[in-house]
Write an enzyme that holds these catalytic residues in place. Sequence first.
Site: not given
Length: 259
Positions: A48, A160-161, A164
Site C-alpha cells: 500500500d 487505515a489509521y 485503528s
Amino acid sequence: MTSKHHYEKVAFVASTAPSARKALKSLTARYGNVPPGEADVIVALGGDGLMLQTLHKQRGRKIPIYGMNRGSVGFLMNEFRENDLNERLSKARKSVVHPLSMSTTDIHGQCTKSYAINEVSLLRANFQAAKLRISIDRHVRLETLICDGLILSTPAGSTAYNLSANGPILPLDAPLLALTPISAFRPRRWRGAILPQRAHVTIEVLEPAKRPVNAVADNFEVKDVQRVEIAMDSSQDLVMLHDPGHSLDERILREQFDW
C-alpha cells in the site's frame, strides 16, 4: 457488465522489496516497460505504501494505477499474478479518489503545503499531551481537545489509521470525512465527528512550545506546527484499478463484516 479498456503502453514501478524487484524483472521481460510519463497505465509492484507513493507522484495526470501486492497488507492492491496481465487490465474497474490538501504554519512562521490520499494526522511530539482547538468552516466547534493526536480521514483512508483509532469506516462514494481523536483525555466522551466532504477544517495547536505537535499528510511530516488547515481538493482525480469483485468499494464494505 464490465466495460473493457485497452492500454497499449504499460509502465512498471516497484518497491525495494526483493519480491517486488524480482517481479519487476520478470514482468518487464514479458510485457515490456515504458517510462511512467509515456504510459497509458502504471502497474505498481509492492504494498500500500508504494501505491500511495505512486498516486502522489502521478497527481494531476489522471493516469490509472493498477497495483499488484508484493508487500504485506496490500489493501489497495490486487492479487499478484504474472499471467494474463493485459486481460486483467482491460477488465479492471476504476476507483476515483480525491486528496486532502494540508496547509501548515509552524512555530517559526514557515508555511508548507502537501496532499494526503489516506489521512492528515496531528501527533504529539513529546511526553506532553497535545492541546488543540478545532474549527469547521471558520467556526470554533471544540475549544480545547487534550489528546495524543487527531486524524482527518478520506473514505479511502477510513480503513487505515482512522479505523485503528476506532474511527468510522466510510463508503468510498460517501461525500464525507472522518474526524477522529487519538486517545482523547478531555473531553473524555468525545469520539470525533463525521463531516461533509466540503468542510474546511482548521486545527490550532495551543501551547505549541510546551506541547509540540507534528502534522503528517500520508508520509510527509511537518514538525512543530501551530496551525493546520485541511480541505479536500475535488479538482484532482486519482484513479486506481481493481479486478472485478475486488474493487475498493467492495473491500471497504467487506472490512465492516470480516472480523
